[in-house]
Design an enzyme around this catalytic site. Structure first.
Site, PDB file in Angstrom:
ATOM      1  N   HIS A   1     -11.370  -5.306  -5.613  1.00 54.57           N
ATOM      2  CA  HIS A   1     -10.947  -6.128  -4.472  1.00 54.57           C
ATOM      3  C   HIS A   1     -11.586  -7.514  -4.550  1.00 54.57           C
ATOM      4  O   HIS A   1     -10.918  -8.527  -4.330  1.00 54.57           O
ATOM      5  CB  HIS A   1     -11.375  -5.489  -3.136  1.00 54.57           C
ATOM      6  CG  HIS A   1     -10.704  -4.210  -2.804  1.00 54.57           C
ATOM      7  ND1 HIS A   1     -11.413  -3.096  -2.392  1.00 54.57           N
ATOM      8  CD2 HIS A   1      -9.401  -3.844  -2.793  1.00 54.57           C
ATOM      9  CE1 HIS A   1     -10.566  -2.114  -2.136  1.00 54.57           C
ATOM     10  NE2 HIS A   1      -9.337  -2.539  -2.384  1.00 54.57           N
TER      11      HIS A   1
ATOM     12  N   LYS B   1      -5.913   7.641  10.369  1.00 53.63           N
ATOM     13  CA  LYS B   1      -6.748   7.940   9.212  1.00 53.63           C
ATOM     14  C   LYS B   1      -8.213   7.679   9.552  1.00 53.63           C
ATOM     15  O   LYS B   1      -8.558   6.610  10.041  1.00 53.63           O
ATOM     16  CB  LYS B   1      -6.305   7.035   8.049  1.00 53.63           C
ATOM     17  CG  LYS B   1      -6.896   7.372   6.726  1.00 53.63           C
ATOM     18  CD  LYS B   1      -6.269   6.477   5.653  1.00 53.63           C
ATOM     19  CE  LYS B   1      -6.870   6.745   4.312  1.00 53.63           C
ATOM     20  NZ  LYS B   1      -6.341   5.844   3.301  1.00 53.63           N
TER      21      LYS B   1
ATOM     22  N   SER C   1     -10.972   2.907  -3.949  1.00 54.11           N
ATOM     23  CA  SER C   1     -11.915   3.293  -2.905  1.00 54.11           C
ATOM     24  C   SER C   1     -12.023   4.811  -2.795  1.00 54.11           C
ATOM     25  O   SER C   1     -13.114   5.348  -2.621  1.00 54.11           O
ATOM     26  CB  SER C   1     -11.480   2.708  -1.556  1.00 54.11           C
ATOM     27  OG  SER C   1     -11.528   1.300  -1.588  1.00 54.11           O
TER      28      SER C   1
ATOM     29  N   ARG D   1      -3.004  -2.382  -9.958  1.00 51.52           N
ATOM     30  CA  ARG D   1      -3.812  -1.790 -11.021  1.00 51.52           C
ATOM     31  C   ARG D   1      -2.935  -1.097 -12.051  1.00 51.52           C
ATOM     32  O   ARG D   1      -3.199  -1.144 -13.232  1.00 51.52           O
ATOM     33  CB  ARG D   1      -4.791  -0.765 -10.433  1.00 51.52           C
ATOM     34  CG  ARG D   1      -5.823  -1.361  -9.509  1.00 51.52           C
ATOM     35  CD  ARG D   1      -6.543  -0.285  -8.747  1.00 51.52           C
ATOM     36  NE  ARG D   1      -5.544   0.415  -7.921  1.00 51.52           N
ATOM     37  CZ  ARG D   1      -5.765   1.504  -7.231  1.00 51.52           C
ATOM     38  NH1 ARG D   1      -6.941   2.074  -7.249  1.00 51.52           N
ATOM     39  NH2 ARG D   1      -4.809   2.056  -6.510  1.00 51.52           N
TER      40      ARG D   1
END
Length: 160
Positions: free
Chosen positions: A17, A41, A128, A90
């Protein structure tokens, strides 16, 4: 003024990030890190903790701000008068996920452009979720997250 928004949950922020933030800060007059509030979440860090952590990490970039938001990203972008949306990629899987979202955002507002930034290969495997899993099983995550947050991350992951 060229204002870009880099949205995400950043739970926690990773070196990948930070790489996208650093590169974006060179391209735009202002970059807003938009931390998503997702009430469905439960994250490792509360939203206010994430915002404060990210502020520490990006304090060296004079044109980067950190804000939280909920609701439609397009509405947040309108409030911030931003028209560039930054998305880090990614893998091909990221691309397949992000393209439909970019098309939807473009349907909602034709003036919003999505900029896909390829991850630096050094960070292309970092997520993450993976970092949290490694840490929960006692693995070392020092090379995956910014040094400014290592202490608080380790404290949080161990649950005390």
């Amino acid at each position: 003024m060229r204002i870009a928004v880099y949205p995400g949950s950043f739970d926690p922020i990773t070196n990948g990030h930070v790489n996208i933030i650093e590169r974006s800060s060179k391209l735009f007059d202002k970059v807003i890190i938009a931390v998503l509030i997702n009430i469905d979440k439960k994250g490792l860090f509360q939203i206010d903790e994430r915002v404060e952590i990210i502020k520490k990490v990006v304090e060296c970039y004079s044109n980067v701000e950190v804000k939280c938001f909920n609701g439609l990203l397009i509405d947040f972008m309108h409030r911030e008068e931003a028209n560039i949306l930054i998305k880090g990629l990614r893998t091909v899987t990221d691309f397949e996920y992000e393209v439909p979202m970019a098309l939807i955002n473009n349907e909602l507002d034709k003036n919003i452009e999505t900029l896909f930034m390829l991850s630096d290969p050094t960070y292309s495997y970092i997520s993450s979720s993976a970092i949290k899993q490694i840490a929960k099983f006692g693995g070392c995550v020092d090379k995956f997250i910014p040094k400014q947050i290592l202490e608080i991350f380790n404290y949080k992951i161990k649950g005390y």
